[in-house]
Structures are given as structure tokens and as C-alpha cells.
Design an enzyme around this catalytic site. Structure first.
Site, PDB file in Angstrom:
ATOM      1  N   ALA A 288      24.305  21.081 110.030  1.00 23.47           N
ATOM      2  CA  ALA A 288      24.156  19.969 109.082  1.00 23.47           C
ATOM      3  C   ALA A 288      25.206  18.912 109.411  1.00 23.47           C
ATOM      4  O   ALA A 288      26.235  19.198 110.012  1.00 23.47           O
ATOM      5  CB  ALA A 288      24.370  20.494 107.665  1.00 23.47           C
TER       6      ALA A 288
ATOM      7  N   GLY B 198      22.956  24.926 110.504  1.00 25.08           N
ATOM      8  CA  GLY B 198      21.591  24.470 110.217  1.00 25.08           C
ATOM      9  C   GLY B 198      20.743  24.377 111.468  1.00 25.08           C
ATOM     10  O   GLY B 198      19.514  24.480 111.409  1.00 25.08           O
TER      11      GLY B 198
ATOM     12  N   GLU C 250      19.442  27.703 111.985  1.00 23.56           N
ATOM     13  CA  GLU C 250      18.523  28.006 110.885  1.00 23.56           C
ATOM     14  C   GLU C 250      17.175  27.322 111.072  1.00 23.56           C
ATOM     15  O   GLU C 250      16.133  27.872 110.733  1.00 23.56           O
ATOM     16  CB  GLU C 250      19.168  27.616 109.556  1.00 23.56           C
TER      17      GLU C 250
ATOM     18  N   GLU D 216      29.304  28.663 109.187  1.00 21.72           N
ATOM     19  CA  GLU D 216      29.537  28.034 107.895  1.00 21.72           C
ATOM     20  C   GLU D 216      30.777  28.555 107.162  1.00 21.72           C
ATOM     21  O   GLU D 216      31.467  27.789 106.504  1.00 21.72           O
ATOM     22  CB  GLU D 216      28.306  28.178 106.995  1.00 21.72           C
TER      23      GLU D 216
HETATM   24  N1  T1G Z   1      28.527  17.116 111.530  1.00 17.83           N
HETATM   25  C1  T1G Z   1      29.070  15.900 111.764  1.00 17.83           C
HETATM   26  N2  T1G Z   1      29.834  15.604 112.836  1.00 17.83           N
HETATM   27  C2  T1G Z   1      30.071  16.609 113.702  1.00 17.83           C
HETATM   28  C3  T1G Z   1      29.548  17.908 113.526  1.00 17.83           C
HETATM   29  C4  T1G Z   1      28.747  18.138 112.382  1.00 17.83           C
HETATM   30  N3  T1G Z   1      28.186  19.321 112.154  1.00 17.83           N
HETATM   31  N4  T1G Z   1      29.987  18.680 114.570  1.00 17.83           N
HETATM   32  C5  T1G Z   1      30.739  17.887 115.343  1.00 17.83           C
HETATM   33  N5  T1G Z   1      30.784  16.649 114.841  1.00 17.83           N
HETATM   34  C6  T1G Z   1      31.484  15.505 115.417  1.00 17.83           C
HETATM   35  C7  T1G Z   1      32.981  15.758 115.523  1.00 17.83           C
HETATM   36  O1  T1G Z   1      33.611  15.412 114.303  1.00 17.83           O
HETATM   37  C8  T1G Z   1      33.356  14.821 116.667  1.00 17.83           C
HETATM   38  O2  T1G Z   1      33.407  13.513 116.125  1.00 17.83           O
HETATM   39  C9  T1G Z   1      32.134  14.869 117.584  1.00 17.83           C
HETATM   40  O3  T1G Z   1      31.037  15.338 116.765  1.00 17.83           O
HETATM   41  C10 T1G Z   1      32.312  15.823 118.751  1.00 17.83           C
HETATM   42  O4  T1G Z   1      32.666  17.088 118.170  1.00 17.83           O
HETATM   43  C11 T1G Z   1      22.767  23.950 106.242  1.00 17.83           C
HETATM   44  C12 T1G Z   1      25.346  23.602 105.632  1.00 17.83           C
HETATM   45  C13 T1G Z   1      29.358  21.446 118.068  1.00 17.83           C
HETATM   46  C14 T1G Z   1      30.935  23.131 119.042  1.00 17.83           C
HETATM   47  O5  T1G Z   1      30.182  24.001 111.778  1.00 17.83           O
HETATM   48  O6  T1G Z   1      31.760  23.364 116.073  1.00 17.83           O
HETATM   49  O7  T1G Z   1      25.012  23.560 109.061  1.00 17.83           O
HETATM   50  O8  T1G Z   1      35.858  13.032 116.557  1.00 17.83           O
HETATM   51  O9  T1G Z   1      34.936  17.099 119.246  1.00 17.83           O
HETATM   52  O10 T1G Z   1      34.531  20.130 121.153  1.00 17.83           O
HETATM   53  O11 T1G Z   1      23.559  26.094 106.629  1.00 17.83           O
HETATM   54  O12 T1G Z   1      31.714  20.060 117.124  1.00 17.83           O
HETATM   55  O13 T1G Z   1      34.114  12.328 118.217  1.00 17.83           O
HETATM   56  O14 T1G Z   1      34.255  11.196 115.976  1.00 17.83           O
HETATM   57  O15 T1G Z   1      34.006  19.153 118.057  1.00 17.83           O
HETATM   58  O16 T1G Z   1      32.260  19.608 122.220  1.00 17.83           O
HETATM   59  C15 T1G Z   1      27.665  23.999 110.683  1.00 17.83           C
HETATM   60  C16 T1G Z   1      30.688  22.084 113.838  1.00 17.83           C
HETATM   61  C17 T1G Z   1      27.672  22.856 109.717  1.00 17.83           C
HETATM   62  C18 T1G Z   1      29.515  23.042 113.857  1.00 17.83           C
HETATM   63  C19 T1G Z   1      31.053  20.719 119.706  1.00 17.83           C
HETATM   64  N6  T1G Z   1      28.006  23.539 112.010  1.00 17.83           N
HETATM   65  N7  T1G Z   1      30.900  21.483 115.136  1.00 17.83           N
HETATM   66  O17 T1G Z   1      32.421  20.828 120.025  1.00 17.83           O
HETATM   67  O18 T1G Z   1      33.016  18.365 120.266  1.00 17.83           O
HETATM   68  S1  T1G Z   1      27.347  23.402 108.080  1.00 17.83           S
HETATM   69  C20 T1G Z   1      29.280  23.566 112.451  1.00 17.83           C
HETATM   70  C21 T1G Z   1      31.468  22.186 116.151  1.00 17.83           C
HETATM   71  C22 T1G Z   1      25.680  23.764 108.094  1.00 17.83           C
HETATM   72  C23 T1G Z   1      23.715  24.752 107.058  1.00 17.83           C
HETATM   73  C24 T1G Z   1      25.133  24.401 106.855  1.00 17.83           C
HETATM   74  C25 T1G Z   1      31.749  21.424 117.411  1.00 17.83           C
HETATM   75  C26 T1G Z   1      30.754  21.698 118.549  1.00 17.83           C
HETATM   76  P1  T1G Z   1      34.478  12.450 116.764  1.00 17.83           P
HETATM   77  P2  T1G Z   1      33.770  17.971 118.905  1.00 17.83           P
HETATM   78  P3  T1G Z   1      33.096  19.753 121.012  1.00 17.83           P
END
Ligand code: T1G
Length: 701
Positions: free
Chosen positions: A62, A101, A104, A124
Site C-alpha cells: 500500500a 498489499g 495480497e 506490515e
Molecule cells: N509506500 C510509499 N512509498 C514507498 C513505499 C510504500 N509502500 N515503499 C517505498 N517507498 C518509497 C520510499 O519512501 C523511497 O522514497 C522510495 O520509495 C524508494 O524506497 C494493505 C496496509 C520496496 C524493499 O512495507 O520495504 O501494504 O526516499 O529507498 O531500498 O496489507 O522501499 O526516494 O522519496 O526503500 O530499493 C507494506 C516498504 C505497506 C514495503 C525498496 N509494504 N518498502 O527498497 O528503496 S503496508 C512495505 C520497502 C501494506 C496492506 C498493507 C522498500 C523496498 P524516497 P527505498 P529500496
């Protein structure tokens, strides 16, 4: 450009998500997928659908930037239904990281194939929430409760190989990443040709064999131990339990209500803060944003002690050449043995494979001849913490290093401007403060000196990323960010001990706050002699006259800590478990008497507040002095370098969440009891509190 497109390849409709950088599932993505699924189902020429993502990864979850905002329709349930209820087979084609997500949505598809280099996970809980798009209900139906528990409660992703073995993905695609679309089309064609019906996980049951209650209980116990203080892991287990006992729709409803409750929790706000703070810390200050980093792949390291070898291992692990300098043959032999022993250990423990072991061995060289550094791009000095020793080394380096080489000192608190001043190239000099063990600890304080050139700073931040460190930019002062704040933390622990709190009470209170260990156990582990020698380098008036009475006396009795078998605690041979020592209690009582302190019973609350708010107050001063650019950088420093509990967001976020006005009042209370020399609210803290603001509102760049 559409965020989600549909194009046809033969009888296959390919829905492609294109929302850089990580295809986060924003409102536009959710809406686009529904639109294109409906369009594909309305098109009689399309017999099957592939869901794929452009760029470097499948959907990574998400869009976290939408959290805390009013929900935007369509929500996840609508997207999930559109995918799973599609009358035509839907195949998810996964590459990069299918997370949260993203995974999912893939579970709502009828089949999944993945590139062999992909990772799949439900992280999450690391954001203080739980999977909220029915992942807690579908995953156990597909892979069984054990793996679903492991993935969801730990939040750790698994490889595509493991996912394939577990049946989470139906096909594995080898070779280059661009083989995936072709493989997905072929897989869809086969589904059509075989007449395979869509497989909807919501219509399946979770396989059970009577061991589920034990599995859940063990998962709860493990989470309590490994993720101490965190709520989300326990809540995730509640949702998984519902998958065993409730019909799908009811389980999904239970999951949703738990998600909403977690989303509102202070822990989830703190963990989301930590997620973005870490990424914000990587951003260069305005004056360096247009600088071009200097190329590097040859690293010189001066000093093969614990720090030098740790730094060398971090660089070798990133595929950089390392030339190490030691002062004599004996020291060189020790350092070389240490490096090779660590590489062998990494191989034996499966941290690296044989090829990497061979490569890293070949990248490493060591000599006593400093001229071997004449080709190095970046040279890191990691010798004894004495200014004169460092200045002498930098004078020599100034003669040996090539033009344009970057010279860095690993000092943990000395003045980098003073070191730079003995060279003819101050613009090429900065601090790289690694934390021990340097090959393990993620934090790196990148200390920008007054004359450090912007491109030198940019290069250092690139090096940090390359060696997989979490870098925080600090400016020059005694102790930079982390160690400057640590002084107050240890001072209060020493005073609390004198005033009546037993060491084990102090450490337990801080452990209950969420630290892995308390301040006194930590100082015993690091060795009290380090602080003792440091304090000798400064006038006594700099320090509280009483805080170190006990520690100084113990060091003078050669009770330095774990390394001498006794310190504040005593240690049985070969055992690091801290054991209270009545001899230390006696010394403490004697020192309290000498100091004229009447000992008293002290509450855990006071212990926590005096240790933690001393960090906060000094952090505010660090912002005022512009030693740190952002309060969130201070948080990152404490989360990655000092064990501050991540689910509290860091000292500055914790204070903001508690209310800066309350923090100010508490500090003033201590001013009346402990003394205003240490307990006067920093002006910035006062100002923000009066304005009803938080530290997040203050940008010290
Ligand atoms: N949403 C918004 N921005 C995100 C994002 C996300 N999920 N993930 C990364 N970014 C932005 C991050 O802030 C950075 O921005 C840029 O992308 C590059 O990220 C419904 C509710 C995917 C492994 O927890 O683990 O889904 O600083 O530097 O090192 O059940 O990003 O460049 O402006 O980290 O190559 C669950 C979180 C959400 C994954 C890539 N998902 N992201 O790593 O790049 S909750 C997560 C990561 C959810 C559902 C629930 C990592 C990555 P900027 P980065 P990276």
C-alpha cells in the site's frame, strides 16, 4: 501516462502497473486495476489476464504516504474482489519485491509466477500494523499455517525459490528479468489450453492437523521474546487464528477491524516515522544536492584493529578493493589473520558463498608501506583515539594520497576540523564514524567538517549506501550526534545509582522501556575504562562531580566490565550474564556518603525519564547547534546505533508523541530535584512546546 494500462498479446490481456519508484498501491493504482480488470473481462478476445508491474519491482505494498489520511475509494477489498471474482483466469507475474498489499493482490489472483530473483513478504508488522488486504486469510489457505505464521509475524520476506517450494508461486522464471513477461504469457496460454479453472483461495480451507493451537501459542511466545513490546505481531496472530476458526468473510472482517485498531496505535505511527526517517536521512543537504560524487572502488584503511577490520569487511562485502596499512609486521599479521578468519566464518555460516569468499580474499591486501595508498580513492583512518596520533597520520597521508582522494577519520568524538587543518586539502576531509562491530552495525555518522567539499559529502553518502549502512550527516562537535547525547544518558545512570537505584533496577527499567539492554550493562560490555580515559582528557569541571564516582573507583580497582570479569556487575567465567555484586553496592553507599547524598527509593518512571529525557534535551541542543539537520536524523541515529526501541520512533519522535509541553515540565521538575545545570529545557524545546509544535516541525538544515 496511465498508472495502469491494458494491452493484448494474442488472447491474453496484460494489465501493467506503472507507478515508480516501487509501484506502491496508491488510489490511482487501485482504481486503474479495477478499470482494467473490468475492461479485460468485457473483451471477448481476451481469455486470460496477466497482472504485471513495470520498473524494478512488482507492487511493494500500500502507499504508506496515504496512511493517516481519509481513506480514498476504491479500497483494497474492492480491488481484491475484482481480481479474485474475475471469470477469466488472472495470473500475477512477480519480480523484485512483492510486499504487503502487493503480495495480497497476487494472492487474490488465481495463479502466480515469479522471477527467481524475486522476494515475497508481508512486512506490515514492521510498520506496526497487520496485512489488511485479506493476506492473513488467504496466505494460510495456500501455504498452511506454519509458513503463514512465520512470514506474517516476523514480517520477513522469503525468496522466490522458497515461495515456489511452498506453493505460494506456481512457476519460477529463470534468467534475465525480461523473461518474466514472456513466461507469464506462456503460462496464461497453457492455463487456457488446459482449461484450468480459476483457483480462488477464499473458497479453500486452511489445512489443519490438530497442532494449530500449539503453533499459535509458540508463535505468541516467540513474538513476545523476539519482538519485545510490539503489539502488531500479537494482533497478526489473532487474525491468523480467525482464518482457522471463521468462514472467510468473517475472518476478513476480523482482520480489517484489527488493522484499523493497529493503524491508530502510537506504535504504528512511530514505526512509520522510522521508515521514512531512515530514507530522509539519506538525502543530501541543499548545498550538496547537485554535487557529482567522485568515483571510487579502491579503499585504503589505516589501522587493523577491531574498527579497521570491521570497516574492511564492510567494504570487501560490497566488492570494493581494500588496502590496509598496519604499523609493523606483528600488527600486520594479527590484522590479516583477523580478516581471513572473519571471511572464513562468514563462509562457514552461509553469510557468503565460496565465490564471494574467494573474491573478497582477492580484494584484500595489507602492508606496512603507506605509499601503497597512493592509488586509493577513499582512505579511512581507524587508529587510536588521540588527536596527535591522528594529526600525524593525516600529515603523512597528505604526502602520499593522490589528488582528489578523500581522507576520512573514524574518530568517534574528536574535532574533524582540527584534523583537516594539518593537511593542504581540508576540502577532501570528513569524518566517517562507524559503530563497532563496523561490519555489523548499520549506523554510520558522516561528519561534514567546515571545509568538506559538497562532492566529498555526496561521495561519502554513496559509499554508505554501497556498504549498506544507514548514514546520518552530522556536523563537528564533541561526540557529534550519538555520543554527545550518550554522555547525559550515562551521567543520569551513574547519579541514579548513587541516589539509591540498584544497577539491576536501572537496567530493568530501561529494558522494560524497550532497549535490548540497560545503560550499566551496556557500559560494562563496552568497558568503563574507555569513558574513564576520555574524562581524563578534559577538565573535571566539564562533568558532573558525582556521576562517575562509582565507575571511576571500579576502573581504578581494575573492574572495567565484562572484559575483566567484573565491573558494575560480576560475571562468572565464560558467562556474560550480569550478576549483581554486593561489593559494588557497598562502594556505591560509601561514595554516596562522601558526596553527601541521602539515598532514597527511586521509581522506574524517574529512571526512564531521567535517562531518556536527557537524550531528548541534548538532542534539542544538537538541533539548535545545527549539528544534525533534522530531528528525524537524531531518531535514526538512536534507532540504528544505540538500541532505542524502533516502535517508539526514536527519542525525538517519542518526545513529540508524548507532548513537548509535558517533556518541558518534567525536565523542570528534575531541575528542582537533580539540579538545573543538567535539567534546564533547551531553548528550542521550550519554544516548540510553547508554540504547541513538535520536533518534526523544525528543520535545522
Ligand atoms: N509506500 C510509499 N512509498 C514507498 C513505499 C510504500 N509502500 N515503499 C517505498 N517507498 C518509497 C520510499 O519512501 C523511497 O522514497 C522510495 O520509495 C524508494 O524506497 C494493505 C496496509 C520496496 C524493499 O512495507 O520495504 O501494504 O526516499 O529507498 O531500498 O496489507 O522501499 O526516494 O522519496 O526503500 O530499493 C507494506 C516498504 C505497506 C514495503 C525498496 N509494504 N518498502 O527498497 O528503496 S503496508 C512495505 C520497502 C501494506 C496492506 C498493507 C522498500 C523496498 P524516497 P527505498 P529500496
Amino acid at each position: 501516462m496511465s498508472t495502469v494500462s491494458l494491452h493484448k498479446q494474442g488472447r491474453i490481456g496484460v494489465i501493467a502497473v506503472d507507478h515508480p519508484p516501487v509501484n506502491a498501491i496508491s488510489q490511482a493504482v487501485r482504481e486503474g486495476i479495477i478499470t482494467q480488470i473490468n475492461a479485460a473481462n468485457a473483451d471477448d478476445h481476451i481469455a486470460a489476464i496477466v497482472l504485471i508491474a513495470k520498473g524494478r519491482t512488482f507492487m511493494a505494498g500500500a502507499d504508506i504516504t496515504e496512511f493517516g489520511l481519509p481513506p480514498k475509494s476504491p479500497g483494497f477489498p474492492q480491488v481484491i474482489d475484482a481480481l479474485e471474482q474475475s471469470p477469466k483466469p488472472v495470473i500475477a507475474a512477480i519480480h523484485g519485491t512483492a510486499l504487503g498489499g502487493g503480495l495480497e493482490l497476487a494472492l487474490a489472483c488465481h495463479f502466480r509466477i515469479a522471477h527467481e530473483g524475486a522476494k515475497l513478504g508481508l512486512p506490515e508488522v514492521t510498520l506496526g500494523i497487520i496485512p489488511g488486504a485479506q493476506g492473513t486469510q488467504r496466505l494460510p489457505r495456500l501455504v498452511g499455517l506454519p509458513l503463514a505464521l512465520d512470514m506474517i509475524v516476523s514480517g520477513k520476506p522469503i525468496t522466490a525459490q522458497k515461495a515456489h517450494q511452498a506453493g505460494l508461486v506456481d512457476g519460477l522464471v529463470k534468467g534475465e528479468a525480461d523473461a518474466l513477461p514472456r513466461a507469464a504469457i506462456a503460462y496464461a496460454d497453457k492455463i487456457i489450453s488446459d482449461g484450468t479453472a480459476p483457483r480462488r483461495l477464499s473458497q479453500m480451507e486452511v489445512a489443519q492437523n490438530g497442532s494449530e493451537a500449539d503453533l499459535l501459542a509458540k508463535a505468541r511466545a516467540d513474538a513476545t521474546k523476539k519482538m519485545r513490546g510490539m503489539l502488531a505481531p500479537q494482533k497478526a496472530i489473532d487474525a491468523l487464528e480467525a482464518a482457522l476458526t471463521l468462514p472467510f468473510e468473517d475472518g476478513a472482517a476480523k482482520e480489517r477491524s484489527i488493522l484499523i485498531a493497529c493503524m491508530a496505535s502510537p506504535q504504528s505511527k512511530a514505526l512509520q516515522h522510522a521508515f521514512f526517517a531512515e530514507r530522509k536521512a539519506a538525502r543530501l543537504p541543499k548545498h550538496a544536492q547537485n554535487a557529482t560524487p567522485r568515483p571510487f572502488n579502491q579503499i585504503g584503511i589505516i589501522g587493523g584493529g577491531t574498527m579497521g577490520c570491521g570497516i574492511a569487511l564492510a567494504c570487501l562485502g560490497a566488492g570494493l578493493y581494500v588496502t590496509m596499512i598496519e604499523r609493523d609486521a606483528e600488527a600486520l599479521k594479527r590484522a590479516r589473520n583477523s580478516i581471513h578468519k572473519s571471511l572464513d566464518e562468514n563462509l562457514a555460516r552461509g553469510r557468503i558463498d565460496k565465490a564471494a569468499h574467494t573474491t573478497q580474499e582477492a580484494l584484500f591486501s595489507i602492508t606496512t608501506d603507506m605509499t601503497a595508498l597512493s592509488k586509493a580513492d577513499i582512505i579511512i583512518e581507524a587508529v587510536f583515539e588521540k588527536m596527535e596520533v591522528k594529526k600525524s597520520i593525516f600529515r603523512d597521508l597528505d604526502k602520499v594520497a593522490k589528488k582528489g582522494a578523500i581522507l576520512a577519520t573514524n574518530t568517534s568524538y574528536l574535532n574533524v576540523d582540527d584534523i583537516a587543518s594539518v593537511t593542504g586539502r581540508p576540502a577532501d576531509i570528513l569524518g566517517l564514524h562507524f559503530f563497532s562491530p563496523a561490519n555489523i552495525m548499520k549506523l554510520l555518522e558522516v561528519v561534514e567538517a567546515k571545509k568538506t567539499a559538497p562532492d566529498v559529502l555526496a561521495t561519502a553518502m554513496l559509499l554508505a549506501k554501497k556498504i549498506r549502512k544507514i548514514a546520518v550527516i552530522a556536523r563537528v562537535c564533541h561526540g557529534f550526534i550519538g555520543n554527545r547525547m550518550l554522555e547525559g544518558y550515562l551521567r543520569e545512570a551513574g547519579l541514579l545509582m548513587l541516589e539509591g537505584a540498584a544497577p539491576q533496577q536501572i537496567d530493568k527499567a530501561i529494558r522494560d522501556f524497550g532497549y535490548p539492554m540497560g545503560p550499566l550493562q551496556m557500559i560494562d560490555m563496552a568497558g568503563m575504562d574507555i569513558g574513564y580515559m576520555l574524562r581524563k582528557q578534559f577538565p573535571a569541571s566539564r562533568f558532573d562531580p558525582n556521576a562517575y564516582r562509582v565507575m571511576n573507583r571500579l576502573v581504578e580497582m581494575d573492574r572495567k566490565g565484562q572484559k575483566t570479569g567484573a565491573g558494575i556487575y560480576r560475571y562468572e567465567a565464560g558467562n556474560r550474564t550480569p550478576l549483581p555484586d554486593s561489593a559494588v553496592d557497598k562502594i556505591t553507599e560509601e561514595e554516596a556518603q562522601k558526596a553527601g547524598i541521602t539515598r532514597r527509593t527511586i521509581s522506574d518512571e524517574e529512571i526512564i525519564d531521567r535517562c531518556i529525557l536527557s537524550l531528548v534535551n541534548e538532542g534539542a541542543r544538537i538541533l539548535e547547534d545545527r549539528i544534525a539537520m533534522r530531528a528525524s536524523d537524531i531518531d535514526v541515529t538512536y534507532l540504528y546505533g544505540y538500541g532505542f526501541p524502533r516502535w517508539r520512533g526514536g527519542p525525538m519522535f517519542y518526545a513529540s508523541q508524548r507532548g513537548l509541553d509535558k517533556i518541558c515540565d518534567r525536565i523542570k521538575q528534575f531541575g528542582e530535584t537533580v539540579g538545573t545545570r543538567w535539567w534546564t529545557p533547551a531553548p528550542l524545546l521550550q519554544k516548540l512546546a510553547q508554540e504547541g509544535k513538535t520536533f518534526t516541525d523544525f528543520d535545522a538544515e
